[in-house]
Scaffold this active site. Sequence first.
Site, PDB file in Angstrom:
ATOM      1  N   ASP A 145      -1.664  -1.694  -4.540  1.00 28.32           N
ATOM      2  CA  ASP A 145      -2.060  -0.519  -5.316  1.00 28.32           C
ATOM      3  C   ASP A 145      -0.887  -0.037  -6.174  1.00 28.32           C
ATOM      4  O   ASP A 145      -0.919   1.045  -6.742  1.00 28.32           O
ATOM      5  CB  ASP A 145      -2.586   0.607  -4.415  1.00 28.32           C
ATOM      6  CG  ASP A 145      -1.569   1.117  -3.406  1.00 28.32           C
ATOM      7  OD1 ASP A 145      -0.387   0.704  -3.465  1.00 28.32           O
ATOM      8  OD2 ASP A 145      -1.941   1.937  -2.540  1.00 28.32           O
ATOM      9  N   ILE A 203       0.872  -1.185   0.000  1.00 27.35           N
ATOM     10  CA  ILE A 203       0.000   0.000   0.000  1.00 27.35           C
ATOM     11  C   ILE A 203       0.910   1.237   0.000  1.00 27.35           C
ATOM     12  O   ILE A 203       1.664   1.434   0.958  1.00 27.35           O
ATOM     13  CB  ILE A 203      -0.895   0.086   1.248  1.00 27.35           C
ATOM     14  CG1 ILE A 203      -1.508  -1.269   1.589  1.00 27.35           C
ATOM     15  CG2 ILE A 203      -1.979   1.143   1.074  1.00 27.35           C
ATOM     16  CD1 ILE A 203      -2.088  -1.314   2.989  1.00 27.35           C
ATOM     17  N   HIS A 204       0.850   2.020  -1.051  1.00 33.92           N
ATOM     18  CA  HIS A 204       1.689   3.223  -1.033  1.00 33.92           C
ATOM     19  C   HIS A 204       1.127   4.366  -1.862  1.00 33.92           C
ATOM     20  O   HIS A 204       1.550   5.511  -1.716  1.00 33.92           O
ATOM     21  CB  HIS A 204       3.096   2.896  -1.563  1.00 33.92           C
ATOM     22  CG  HIS A 204       3.159   2.805  -3.061  1.00 33.92           C
ATOM     23  ND1 HIS A 204       2.859   1.662  -3.735  1.00 33.92           N
ATOM     24  CD2 HIS A 204       3.472   3.738  -3.993  1.00 33.92           C
ATOM     25  CE1 HIS A 204       2.995   1.871  -5.034  1.00 33.92           C
ATOM     26  NE2 HIS A 204       3.354   3.118  -5.224  1.00 33.92           N
ATOM     27  N   ARG A 205       0.166   4.099  -2.751  1.00 34.92           N
ATOM     28  CA  ARG A 205      -0.259   5.132  -3.691  1.00 34.92           C
ATOM     29  C   ARG A 205      -1.019   6.238  -2.979  1.00 34.92           C
ATOM     30  O   ARG A 205      -1.882   5.985  -2.129  1.00 34.92           O
ATOM     31  CB  ARG A 205      -1.101   4.509  -4.801  1.00 34.92           C
ATOM     32  CG  ARG A 205      -1.273   5.422  -6.006  1.00 34.92           C
ATOM     33  CD  ARG A 205      -1.740   4.667  -7.212  1.00 34.92           C
ATOM     34  NE  ARG A 205      -0.719   3.751  -7.704  1.00 34.92           N
ATOM     35  CZ  ARG A 205       0.244   4.087  -8.549  1.00 34.92           C
ATOM     36  NH1 ARG A 205       0.351   5.329  -8.975  1.00 34.92           N
ATOM     37  NH2 ARG A 205       1.106   3.181  -8.958  1.00 34.92           N
ATOM     38  N   ALA A 206      -0.719   7.477  -3.357  1.00 37.13           N
ATOM     39  CA  ALA A 206      -1.271   8.634  -2.659  1.00 37.13           C
ATOM     40  C   ALA A 206      -2.789   8.646  -2.663  1.00 37.13           C
ATOM     41  O   ALA A 206      -3.414   9.088  -1.691  1.00 37.13           O
ATOM     42  CB  ALA A 206      -0.730   9.922  -3.282  1.00 37.13           C
TER      43      ALA A 206
END
Length: 358
Positions: free
Chosen positions: A281, A208-211
């Site tokens: 993501d 999980i990392h997408r803004a």
Amino acid sequence: MKIITVIGARPQFVKAATVSRAVKQHNINNDAFIEEQIIHTGQHYDANMSDIFFEEMDIPKPKHTLGIGGGTHGAMTGRQLEKIEEILLEEKPDYVLVYGDTNSTLAGALAAVKLHIPIVHVEAGLRSFNMAMPEEVNRILTDQISSTLFCPTQTAVINLQNEGFNNRDCKIYNVGDVMYDAAMYYAPKSEKPKQLTINDKGFALVTIHRAENTDDPERLSSIIQALNEISKSMPLVCPLHPRTQKLINELDLRFNANILAPVGYFEMIWLLQNCSSVLTDSGGLQKEAYFFNKTCITMRDQTEWVELVEAGVNTLVGANINEIIKGFESIKNTNIDSSQSLYGQADAAFKIIEKLNI
């Protein structure tokens, strides 16, 4: 021929490794010498996200390291552009080569086009059709000013054709995906993460990392709740960037996963080889799941890799709790057939160098 390669973010180190290796092989086999110089903008600057990749993957050390990371998108891109322009004025390359869709990509392309230096865009033609994503803006603008566009898929070629690129003074090639080159080349070197304490098999890999997810408290809360429910039936392993961990803590969320610090590329390959399925993501991890015959749940509303969805190996679920759980239940413990060759034959980097050297 002199090529200046601009990179700055983790996926670009992997992609650059494949092309740098092809340059090296070309110089061994041919009289026509290609000089490659690397500019590392510093967009990812901690050791696990940057330095370790150069060491592990035998990427040539950057000739120029800018150390420009952090800040707003505009500030970062502007500072990078200014410094890259100075280097290009000094080095006078024949081409500037950029990868993907980061701020470093756009900064390198803008610096080059202002100086009338031809731009080579690797991973051209990708579209999510979501202009709220900074990456979508970066990739569209970079394509618009590039003279050579190397596409990873036929879908990407069609996107460019639909935008009228056939009527422009540029060259378009479908060479396959350099990430597939990297995955196949480095797979034998994979390493189990030293941090991992659970069994080698029977876990789902999560990132999980997408803004669009991490910066939206409602979406992030929904994703974590869904993952916690999934963790009741299958262990989750999640390499988690400190920024995402901080946002989870600020929302006072409990995340029932085996959380790892960011891992190196060889460790990520091991996790892909040994997991049962992937929930992510990330853009690149959707493909890498496919490379290693794993099903994927993508916690986004759109994907650039539509051919994976069309092939039935990737499911878009957004950030909806029920959709994430339902999607996972439908694919868990299922391997896939990746023989469709959606991303070429693992020789994209060599095709790129061949086309540039014609």
